[in-house]
Design an enzyme around this catalytic site. Structure first.
Site, PDB file in Angstrom:
ATOM      1  N   CYS A  56       0.856  -1.199   0.000  1.00 33.49           N
ATOM      2  CA  CYS A  56       0.000   0.000   0.000  1.00 33.49           C
ATOM      3  C   CYS A  56       0.886   1.241   0.000  1.00 33.49           C
ATOM      4  CB  CYS A  56      -0.892   0.047   1.242  1.00 33.49           C
ATOM      5  SG  CYS A  56      -2.018  -1.338   1.438  1.00 33.49           S
ATOM      6  N   CYS A 350      -5.159  -2.399 -17.326  1.00 37.84           N
ATOM      7  CA  CYS A 350      -4.574  -2.286 -15.987  1.00 37.84           C
ATOM      8  C   CYS A 350      -3.428  -1.280 -15.986  1.00 37.84           C
ATOM      9  CB  CYS A 350      -4.088  -3.658 -15.513  1.00 37.84           C
ATOM     10  SG  CYS A 350      -2.863  -4.431 -16.597  1.00 37.84           S
TER      11      CYS A 350
END
Length: 392
Positions: A56, A350
């Site tokens: 993250c 993507c």
């Protein structure tokens, strides 16, 4: 003080005058000394591993700011190619919904570390909590450390986790569980944790060591044979958003080409007759078996679309084209698409940058982008996905 107005592609906050600050959110104030005064869109990161863990980069953003980042990434990529398009609000996957992840393992000091790589590093962050993995996958992290130790992991390896219909599908690389002790350790682990399949790849391809029943994933309501370490969209919510967007894009087309079809994420739910091209032999075979078994009008071809893209004449046979290439995009295929007579293209990507490059080639061929649907499957990361509708 200067106000942070946006988030750059790599996650830094940026002020109107171009100053960058790590871990800043839109609305934060950047002092002359480089400090940050938190604003209304700055969130408290929930995970103890942030910001060390590379899984993250954006846990310091609230949902409003993160959704804005997802949209801005696409708008910026399009602008870089001289393009603009209506961009819909971003659809974000919730926390703890990742059903597919690759973790790194490292033997160090008599113990095994298992987790994501550290940000901008190859060091392994030993996961003790995770707010993105689905709970059933995170529950396997600690037992997998024990298993890897029993299998005498030396150096580094990888653990690929996927949630299949029958449970967790695991592929281990970098280990060689030879002998009876290794086989017994794998069997005991799989029995205790209800593992659907465990495979090992020591450099010569996956070898299944445990699979009590054939492993499948359900796409379009049909169970598909699932190859070890096969590709799935990262979350069920993200998959549903992309499938819905593709259906919205092509409407009731009678003949559809699905390029880079994979296991059939889109092909099995498309209307009319479908031609599906896929370069991975295992995925193409699985899709063919599932479609034939359910008598779906899907013709599957094992075809490398980088080396042998569909020609314009071949594409002219279809009312609509769905294309979902890997991160590199589909430069070669886009050239033929630009000149074809199909009525609509649904482009799933993507990588906003390669999408924008291919979209420019299509627009130069007479197409226009009707809309773009951003999808944030990889929550709190800088990885952005999208589906777009192109028409003439």
């Amino acid at each position: 003080m200067s106000t942070i107005v946006r988030i750059a592609a790599r996650g830094e906050g940026v002020t109107a005058d171009g100053r960058h600050a790590a871990f800043a959110a839109p609305g934060d104030m950047l002092t002359e000394a480089g400090g940050i005064v938190h604003g209304p869109h700055h969130a408290d990161p929930p995970c103890r591993h942030f910001p060390e863990c590379g899984g993250c980069q954006l846990q310091h953003l609230d949902d409003h700011a993160y959704a804005g980042f997802v949209v801005d990434r696409i708008a910026g990529a399009l602008a870089g190619q001289g393009l603009a398009a209506p961009i819909r609000p971003a659809i974000l996957s919730p926390q703890n919904t990742r059903r597919r992840a690759s973790l790194h393992a490292e033997a160090r000091g008599g113990r095994v570390l298992l987790g994501f790589a550290a940000e901008k590093s190859h060091a392994v962050v030993d996961l003790r909590e995770c707010h993105i993995l689905a709970p059933e996958l995170f529950a396997l992290v600690a037992p997998l450390r024990v298993l890897l130790q029993r299998l005498s992991l030396r150096g580094r390896g990888d653990v690929h986790l996927t949630t299949a219909d029958q449970g967790a599908d695991i592929l281990l690389t970098g280990v060689r569980p030879d002998g009876l002790a290794g086989a017994d350790a794998i069997t005991a682990f799989c029995e205790r944790h209800d593992i659907a399949r465990l495979s090992v790849d020591d450099g010569f391809g996956p070898e299944t060591r445990w699979e009590p029943e054939p492993v499948t994933v359900t796409l379009g309501g049909i169970p598909i044979p699932f190859p070890p370490h096969g590709f799935l969209q990262a979350t069920r919510e993200g998959e549903a958003a992309l499938v819905l967007a593709v259906g919205d894009a092509i409407g009731p087309a009678r003949t559809v080409a699905d390029l880079f079809a994979g296991l059939g994420t889109f092909a099995l739910g498309l209307p009319g007759r479908v031609y599906a091209a896929e370069g991975a032999r295992d995925a193409a075979a699985a899709l063919k078996a599932a479609a034939d078994g359910r008598r779906r009008p899907v013709f599957v071809e094992h075809r490398d679309l980088f080396r042998r893209p569909l020609t314009t004449a071949e594409l002219d046979r279809f009312d609509a084209v769905v294309i979902d290439p890997p991160r590199a995009g589909a430069r070669e295929q886009a050239a033929a698409l630009a000149a074809c007579k199909a009525q609509v293209i649904a482009y799933v990507s993507c990588n906003p940058s390669s999408f924008a490059r291919d979209a420019k080639a299509l627009c130069e061929g007479g197409w226009r982008i009707d809309w773009v649907q951003p999808v944030g499957q990889f929550r709190w990361s800088t990885h952005v996905e999208l589906a777009a509708r192109l028409v003439r």
